[in-house]
Write a protein that holds these residues in place. Structure first.
Motif, PDB file in Angstrom:
ATOM      1  N   ARG A 351       0.825  -1.211   0.000  1.00 14.90           N
ATOM      2  CA  ARG A 351       0.000   0.000   0.000  1.00 14.90           C
ATOM      3  C   ARG A 351       0.857   1.259   0.000  1.00 14.90           C
ATOM      4  O   ARG A 351       0.612   2.211  -0.754  1.00 14.90           O
ATOM      5  CB  ARG A 351      -0.923   0.013   1.229  1.00 14.90           C
ATOM      6  N   ALA A 352       1.903   1.263   0.841  1.00 10.66           N
ATOM      7  CA  ALA A 352       2.780   2.439   0.922  1.00 10.66           C
ATOM      8  C   ALA A 352       3.507   2.672  -0.395  1.00 10.66           C
ATOM      9  O   ALA A 352       3.639   3.821  -0.850  1.00 10.66           O
ATOM     10  CB  ALA A 352       3.777   2.260   2.063  1.00 10.66           C
ATOM     11  N   GLU A 353       3.979   1.612  -1.011  1.00  7.46           N
ATOM     12  CA  GLU A 353       4.700   1.749  -2.279  1.00  7.46           C
ATOM     13  C   GLU A 353       3.778   2.276  -3.384  1.00  7.46           C
ATOM     14  O   GLU A 353       4.140   3.191  -4.137  1.00  7.46           O
ATOM     15  CB  GLU A 353       5.290   0.409  -2.686  1.00  7.46           C
ATOM     16  N   LEU A 354       2.578   1.699  -3.486  1.00  9.33           N
ATOM     17  CA  LEU A 354       1.642   2.151  -4.511  1.00  9.33           C
ATOM     18  C   LEU A 354       1.161   3.569  -4.234  1.00  9.33           C
ATOM     19  O   LEU A 354       0.993   4.373  -5.168  1.00  9.33           O
ATOM     20  CB  LEU A 354       0.456   1.194  -4.587  1.00  9.33           C
ATOM     21  N   SER A 355       0.960   3.908  -2.963  1.00  8.48           N
ATOM     22  CA  SER A 355       0.547   5.269  -2.618  1.00  8.48           C
ATOM     23  C   SER A 355       1.603   6.287  -3.022  1.00  8.48           C
ATOM     24  O   SER A 355       1.283   7.368  -3.528  1.00  8.48           O
ATOM     25  CB  SER A 355       0.265   5.380  -1.117  1.00  8.48           C
ATOM     26  N   ARG A 356       2.868   5.948  -2.805  1.00 12.09           N
ATOM     27  CA  ARG A 356       3.941   6.853  -3.206  1.00 12.09           C
ATOM     28  C   ARG A 356       3.946   7.041  -4.721  1.00 12.09           C
ATOM     29  O   ARG A 356       4.101   8.161  -5.226  1.00 12.09           O
ATOM     30  CB  ARG A 356       5.289   6.322  -2.713  1.00 12.09           C
ATOM     31  N   GLN A 357       3.761   5.961  -5.457  1.00  9.22           N
ATOM     32  CA  GLN A 357       3.683   6.068  -6.919  1.00  9.22           C
ATOM     33  C   GLN A 357       2.524   6.973  -7.333  1.00  9.22           C
ATOM     34  O   GLN A 357       2.658   7.806  -8.246  1.00  9.22           O
ATOM     35  CB  GLN A 357       3.503   4.690  -7.545  1.00  9.22           C
ATOM     36  N   ILE A 358       1.387   6.814  -6.664  1.00  6.94           N
ATOM     37  CA  ILE A 358       0.216   7.633  -6.983  1.00  6.94           C
ATOM     38  C   ILE A 358       0.471   9.103  -6.680  1.00  6.94           C
ATOM     39  O   ILE A 358       0.156   9.993  -7.488  1.00  6.94           O
ATOM     40  CB  ILE A 358      -1.004   7.107  -6.207  1.00  6.94           C
ATOM     41  N   GLN A 359       1.072   9.377  -5.536  1.00  7.90           N
ATOM     42  CA  GLN A 359       1.373  10.771  -5.178  1.00  7.90           C
ATOM     43  C   GLN A 359       2.315  11.400  -6.190  1.00  7.90           C
ATOM     44  O   GLN A 359       2.139  12.566  -6.601  1.00  7.90           O
ATOM     45  CB  GLN A 359       1.995  10.825  -3.777  1.00  7.90           C
ATOM     46  N   GLN A 360       3.320  10.654  -6.625  1.00 14.46           N
ATOM     47  CA  GLN A 360       4.269  11.175  -7.609  1.00 14.46           C
ATOM     48  C   GLN A 360       3.606  11.374  -8.962  1.00 14.46           C
ATOM     49  O   GLN A 360       3.896  12.338  -9.675  1.00 14.46           O
ATOM     50  CB  GLN A 360       5.461  10.230  -7.711  1.00 14.46           C
ATOM     51  N   THR A 361       2.696  10.479  -9.317  1.00 16.09           N
ATOM     52  CA  THR A 361       1.982  10.616 -10.586  1.00 16.09           C
ATOM     53  C   THR A 361       1.114  11.864 -10.601  1.00 16.09           C
ATOM     54  O   THR A 361       1.020  12.565 -11.616  1.00 16.09           O
ATOM     55  CB  THR A 361       1.112   9.365 -10.838  1.00 16.09           C
ATOM     56  N   LEU A 362       0.481  12.160  -9.474  1.00 14.18           N
ATOM     57  CA  LEU A 362      -0.450  13.292  -9.407  1.00 14.18           C
ATOM     58  C   LEU A 362       0.244  14.626  -9.160  1.00 14.18           C
ATOM     59  O   LEU A 362      -0.371  15.678  -9.337  1.00 14.18           O
ATOM     60  CB  LEU A 362      -1.491  13.053  -8.310  1.00 14.18           C
ATOM     61  N   ALA A 363       1.516  14.598  -8.759  1.00 11.88           N
ATOM     62  CA  ALA A 363       2.217  15.832  -8.367  1.00 11.88           C
ATOM     63  C   ALA A 363       2.165  16.943  -9.416  1.00 11.88           C
ATOM     64  O   ALA A 363       2.007  18.122  -9.058  1.00 11.88           O
ATOM     65  CB  ALA A 363       3.657  15.513  -7.988  1.00 11.88           C
ATOM     66  N   PRO A 364       2.281  16.662 -10.721  1.00 10.90           N
ATOM     67  CA  PRO A 364       2.260  17.765 -11.695  1.00 10.90           C
ATOM     68  C   PRO A 364       0.879  18.345 -11.976  1.00 10.90           C
ATOM     69  O   PRO A 364       0.757  19.300 -12.738  1.00 10.90           O
ATOM     70  CB  PRO A 364       2.811  17.101 -12.972  1.00 10.90           C
ATOM     71  N   PHE A 365      -0.156  17.766 -11.368  1.00 10.96           N
ATOM     72  CA  PHE A 365      -1.518  18.141 -11.735  1.00 10.96           C
ATOM     73  C   PHE A 365      -2.271  18.751 -10.550  1.00 10.96           C
ATOM     74  O   PHE A 365      -1.911  18.570  -9.394  1.00 10.96           O
ATOM     75  CB  PHE A 365      -2.277  16.906 -12.244  1.00 10.96           C
ATOM     76  N   ASP A 366      -3.325  19.483 -10.880  1.00 10.33           N
ATOM     77  CA  ASP A 366      -4.175  20.059  -9.827  1.00 10.33           C
ATOM     78  C   ASP A 366      -5.060  19.002  -9.193  1.00 10.33           C
ATOM     79  O   ASP A 366      -5.375  19.087  -8.003  1.00 10.33           O
ATOM     80  CB  ASP A 366      -5.047  21.175 -10.412  1.00 10.33           C
ATOM     81  N   ALA A 367      -5.502  18.028  -9.973  1.00 13.76           N
ATOM     82  CA  ALA A 367      -6.360  16.965  -9.448  1.00 13.76           C
ATOM     83  C   ALA A 367      -6.472  15.870 -10.497  1.00 13.76           C
ATOM     84  O   ALA A 367      -6.108  16.052 -11.663  1.00 13.76           O
ATOM     85  CB  ALA A 367      -7.746  17.501  -9.093  1.00 13.76           C
ATOM     86  N   LEU A 368      -6.971  14.736 -10.053  1.00 12.45           N
ATOM     87  CA  LEU A 368      -7.345  13.630 -10.925  1.00 12.45           C
ATOM     88  C   LEU A 368      -8.854  13.685 -11.107  1.00 12.45           C
ATOM     89  O   LEU A 368      -9.591  13.946 -10.149  1.00 12.45           O
ATOM     90  CB  LEU A 368      -6.942  12.301 -10.281  1.00 12.45           C
ATOM     91  N   VAL A 369      -9.343  13.443 -12.321  1.00 11.34           N
ATOM     92  CA  VAL A 369     -10.781  13.379 -12.578  1.00 11.34           C
ATOM     93  C   VAL A 369     -11.111  11.992 -13.117  1.00 11.34           C
ATOM     94  O   VAL A 369     -10.448  11.509 -14.046  1.00 11.34           O
ATOM     95  CB  VAL A 369     -11.247  14.449 -13.581  1.00 11.34           C
TER      96      VAL A 369
END
Length: 599
Positions: A351-369
């Motif tokens: 969970r922690a590893e996937l969450s970190r990947q998700i946070q890094q993926t979303l970092a350049p954006f204002d939000a996910l839709v």
């Protein structure tokens, strides 16, 4: 009495303000008009229980109406949340108990003047996204009785969609505060975990639960969450807002969307999504496809791995009475006994590893839709494939709490078959207000009817000034496009508006500053000076101020419309060799004059 159906918080307030002393009569009559055979309700208040809530409110109202922002607003509570003196069942009669105290969130809402009118149906022990796993009956969709309402907060969503209450509380672990909102054309605010206290709430997955808010408008949902939320020392997983997130999204937000979409062959859902994307582009947003693999992988963990054991802990001894439980719920919850502590730790690491990947993926954006749900099914279809179709509903929701994200489910263009189809905005923890600010504009843009009430959208709304941000007036090198503007943007500050000061300031071009800076000073004789207003996170304000060099500082400025905000001021001693440029009305005009003089 005229029908009270479909009232927003503002409409309820206006109604009671006309005759506050009649609030008890109004709500008792409203209660009497409700159908006690409506299976969206598990428990409805008695007239005496309403009176017991209202009488102390009247005394406070007479003394200080402003102290009760929700005065007389009826609300509903999902029946896994305690209301003092009322039964809590979690949709399992054998589990029922009478609550000794209000849940903390309920107590705060009551203290603000709101009145609990009933408790609502749910998927048993909040296990499901369908609204069909209850001995009290399956709650139907507010738009078509053959279809599911979504769950687990089915009853709360239904009574809000039909306008029977001003708002309702639900809970959300895997999407229970979002899927029912999407299926019923209402707003579902899934707060950051730990913002709303879980004290007095029957847990589903204690590490991944949060209370949620259903309302007809984003403005209403936000006001309720602001009142109900806040740090609670009695909840071990409560946490204070660090005040680091932006107040709003960018004016032209960058939204991530899944590169590969899954609608399970539901063409109307796919077309509705395409219409929603078109509306997002019209709003000024840009859309950027991303690899959704880690999101899907994390979503699968909630039910297909050791995390289900959290539900086993929550249900406890009831598992020894399978005949008293919904069979699908029992089979899901009992499966938690199949996992070891070793497997649970491995699941947490993943969970922690996937969450970190998700946070890094979303970092350049204002939000996910994402679509709130990729498809919908009828009540009959759910009987044939209860687990499979439930899993489909969670495609774009299950990962959110595991990854510590905030989410806001919004009404969106309807499907061509007349059923609602919502979208959900998802962002890092504590970005709740930024999502809500966008949601207010989104509802104003689409102008969809409120829920299933056929009531039109109210006049354009806005969120109140944030208590987690400082509104700052900048006058020179921090203006948009100027050399020091990055000191604001790198701290998540967002532009609010361009405006002018009151006519009691003079503006000076300071000598020997690099980059060039103006000085603003209050004077007996002055003129309006153009400024920009920015909202900067409260926790970043101090470090911003620490970078300001003498002779500049931060004080309180008066604006032309009478507002007072923090803003740049200058020490009087630095003005003796400065150039008075007040006549230019602003720093940009002065710079433009200097540039034109060199042409």
């Amino acid at each position: 009495m005229a029908s009270m159906t479909g009232y927003t918080l503002c409409a309820w307030r206006q109604h009671h303000q006309q005759n506050a002393e009649a609030v008890a009569t109004t709500l008792v009559e409203h209660l009497a008009a409700l159908d006690r055979h409506d299976n969206a309700w598990i428990y409805l208040a008695t007239p005496a229980q309403l009176q017991a809530q209202i009488e102390p409110l009247l005394a406070s109202w007479r003394e200080n109406p402003a102290s009760l922002p929700l005065f007389g607003v009826p609300f509903a509570v999902k029946d896994n949340i305690d209301v003092a003196g009322w039964p809590t069942t979690a949709a399992c009669p054998a589990f029922a108990y009478t609550a000794e105290n209000d849940a903390v969130a309920v107590a705060k809402l009551k203290a603000a003047g709101a009145v609990v009118i009933g408790k609502t149906n749910l998927d048993q022990f909040a296990t499901g996204l369908v609204g069909t796993r209850s001995p009290y009956g399956a709650v139907s969709n507010a738009f078509h009785p053959d279809y599911v309402s979504g769950g687990s907060s089915s009853g709360s969503a239904s009574v809000v969609a039909r306008g029977l209450v001003g708002f309702a509380l639900g809970t959300d672990t895997a999407g229970s505060g979002r899927v029912p909102a999407g299926f019923n054309n209402i707003v579902g605010l899934k707060p950051t975990k730990g913002w709303l206290s879980a004290s007095g709430v029957v847990p589903a997955c204690r590490l991944n639960d949060t209370l949620s808010v259903f309302a007809l408008t984003v403005e209403d949902a936000w006001q309720v969450a602001e009142i109900a939320g806040g740090y609670d020392a009695t909840d071990a997983y409560s946490r204070p807002n660090p005040a680091l997130a932006p107040a709003t999204l960018a004016q032209q937000p960058r939204f991530a969307i899944p590169a590969q979409m899954e609608f399970f062959d539901d063409k109307p859902a796919e077309k509705a999504w395409e219409q929603a994307l078109a509306q997002l582009r019209l709003s000024g947003a840009s859309l950027h496809p991303i690899d959704f693999t880690p999101f899907h992988q994390l979503a699968e963990q909630l039910y297909a791995g050791p995390w289900v054991a959290e539900r086993t802990v929550a249900v406890g001894a009831m598992l020894q009475q399978p005949e008293q439980m919904d069979p699908v719920v029992h089979s899901i919850v009992a499966s938690g006994n199949d996992y070891s502590a070793v497997e649970a730790f491995k699941a947490e690491y993943l969970r922690a590893e996937l969450s970190r990947q998700i946070q890094q993926t979303l970092a350049p954006f204002d939000a996910l839709v994402v679509p709130t749900a990729p498809t919908i099914h009828t009540l009959q279809e759910m009987k044939q494939q209860p687990v499979r179709f439930n899993s489909q509903f969670g495609t774009y929701t299950n990962f959110t709490n595991l990854a510590d994200l905030a989410a806001l489910a919004l009404p969106a263009p309807f499907r061509e078959d007349g059923l609602p189809a919502g979208i959900t905005l998802i962002a890092p923890a504590w970005h709740d207000r930024a999502l809500a600010a966008f949601g207010v504009g989104w509802q104003a843009q689409l102008q969809l009817p409120l829920g299933a009430t056929r009531q039109p959208q109210p006049n354009a709304a806005s969120l109140p000034l944030s208590t987690q941000h400082v509104r700052l007036a900048v006058v020179g090198a921090h203006l948009t496009g100027m050399p020091l503007n990055h000191q604001l943007t790198q701290r998540q500050a967002v532009w609010v508006e361009e405006t002018r000061t009151a006519a009691c300031y003079r503006l000076y071009a300071l000598a020997n500053t690099q980059p060039a800076k103006p000085g603003l000073a209050k004077a007996q004789s002055g003129a309006p000076i153009t400024v920009e207003l920015w909202d900067i996170p409260l926790a970043r304000f101090g470090e911003f101020v620490a970078e300001i060099p003498a002779p500049l500082g931060i004080g309180t400025l008066e604006l032309a419309d009478g507002r007072r905000v923090k803003g740049f001021i200058c020490e009087p001693a630095a003005l003796s060799d400065a150039t008075d440029i007040t006549e230019f009305g602003g720093w940009r005009n002065w710079l433009a004059r200097k540039e034109s003089a060199h042409v």
